[in-house]
Design a protein around this motif. Sequence first.
Motif, PDB file in Angstrom:
ATOM      1  N   GLN A 181      43.132  54.607  45.241  1.00  0.00           N
ATOM      2  CA  GLN A 181      41.720  54.419  45.573  1.00  0.00           C
ATOM      3  C   GLN A 181      40.940  53.865  44.389  1.00  0.00           C
ATOM      4  N   LEU A 182      41.265  54.366  43.195  1.00  0.00           N
ATOM      5  CA  LEU A 182      40.576  53.855  42.019  1.00  0.00           C
ATOM      6  C   LEU A 182      40.877  52.377  41.788  1.00  0.00           C
ATOM      7  N   GLU A 183      42.163  52.001  41.951  1.00  0.00           N
ATOM      8  CA  GLU A 183      42.527  50.592  41.766  1.00  0.00           C
ATOM      9  C   GLU A 183      41.827  49.710  42.790  1.00  0.00           C
ATOM     10  N   GLU A 184      41.803  50.142  44.066  1.00  0.00           N
ATOM     11  CA  GLU A 184      41.136  49.361  45.088  1.00  0.00           C
ATOM     12  C   GLU A 184      39.648  49.221  44.797  1.00  0.00           C
ATOM     13  N   THR A 185      39.059  50.314  44.333  1.00  0.00           N
ATOM     14  CA  THR A 185      37.627  50.265  44.028  1.00  0.00           C
ATOM     15  C   THR A 185      37.338  49.302  42.885  1.00  0.00           C
ATOM     16  N   VAL A 186      38.175  49.359  41.843  1.00  0.00           N
ATOM     17  CA  VAL A 186      37.974  48.461  40.695  1.00  0.00           C
ATOM     18  C   VAL A 186      38.153  47.015  41.102  1.00  0.00           C
ATOM     19  N   VAL A 187      39.230  46.723  41.893  1.00  0.00           N
ATOM     20  CA  VAL A 187      39.478  45.347  42.328  1.00  0.00           C
ATOM     21  C   VAL A 187      38.339  44.843  43.195  1.00  0.00           C
ATOM     22  N   GLY A 188      37.898  45.693  44.120  1.00  0.00           N
ATOM     23  CA  GLY A 188      36.809  45.270  44.994  1.00  0.00           C
ATOM     24  C   GLY A 188      35.529  44.994  44.234  1.00  0.00           C
ATOM     25  N   SER A 189      35.212  45.830  43.267  1.00  0.00           N
ATOM     26  CA  SER A 189      33.995  45.615  42.475  1.00  0.00           C
ATOM     27  C   SER A 189      34.107  44.343  41.629  1.00  0.00           C
ATOM     28  N   ALA A 192      33.603  41.325  43.945  1.00  0.00           N
ATOM     29  CA  ALA A 192      32.193  41.166  44.310  1.00  0.00           C
ATOM     30  C   ALA A 192      31.396  40.594  43.149  1.00  0.00           C
ATOM     31  N   LEU A 193      31.705  41.036  41.942  1.00  0.00           N
ATOM     32  CA  LEU A 193      31.002  40.513  40.770  1.00  0.00           C
ATOM     33  C   LEU A 193      31.283  39.033  40.552  1.00  0.00           C
ATOM     34  N   VAL A 194      32.561  38.626  40.730  1.00  0.00           N
ATOM     35  CA  VAL A 194      32.930  37.214  40.560  1.00  0.00           C
ATOM     36  C   VAL A 194      32.232  36.352  41.609  1.00  0.00           C
ATOM     37  N   ASP A 195      32.195  36.801  42.854  1.00  0.00           N
ATOM     38  CA  ASP A 195      31.528  36.033  43.904  1.00  0.00           C
ATOM     39  C   ASP A 195      30.039  35.873  43.606  1.00  0.00           C
ATOM     40  N   ASP A 196      29.441  36.944  43.140  1.00  0.00           N
ATOM     41  CA  ASP A 196      28.011  36.868  42.813  1.00  0.00           C
ATOM     42  C   ASP A 196      27.752  35.863  41.693  1.00  0.00           C
TER      43      ASP A 196
END
Length: 231
Positions: A181-189, A192-196
């Motif tokens: 869960q931590l890895e998924e959360t870090v990857v997802g964040s 999202a930051l790169v897209d922004d």
Amino acid sequence: LVFDFIIVVLSWSFASLQIIRAFRIFRALRIITRIETMRNLVAALFDIMPRLGAITALLLLIFYIFAVLFTQLFGDLELSAPFFSRLDYSLLTLFVMMTMEWADVARECMDQIWWAWAPFIAFIMITGFIVFNLIIAVVCDAVAVIENKDDLEPDLFSGMFENGSKAEGGEGDGEAGTQDQLEETVVGSDEALVDDLAQRISFVLDSQREMLATLELLTRDTLVPSSPAEE
């Protein structure tokens, strides 16, 4: 047993102090430790000692004020007893009055001074109805707090034990799931930051292109020579 032994030995050693054996009745206090309700009440009394001390100080101040007042107002009256002839007599009389035995003394004073009822009513209202009810309220509040704490402790500890057992039972799976869960959360964040950031950069580039196009148009209009007819 030790307490009884000490009392008996003292009574034998000092024949003139046979009355010491009467202190054996204090053994009855041991029943407090065996009855939970009485034990809670005693614990509550010890917990509210600071507040009871403040209330006692307030009560002593009220006693002193009214003792001086009654001595000055009724000290010279001819009553059936020297109720208010001295300050210490006034204090003793006020203590008796606090137990609601005040009507006879008040009537004797009213036979000579018609408005004598006013200070008596004021003293009874303050001490008998306000201060004593305040003491009762403090004691009841302390007992309620102790009982509520006893009721909440089993639920709290049971919840802790259940959580601990669940954690122990699924320790291996829980650690692996938590890491995923931590890895998924870090990857997802991060995504999202790169897209922004990409959106912001593209917006800035589009703005720069529009500014360059505007500057080129202005430059062309400025450099093109005007015709003779227009002059």
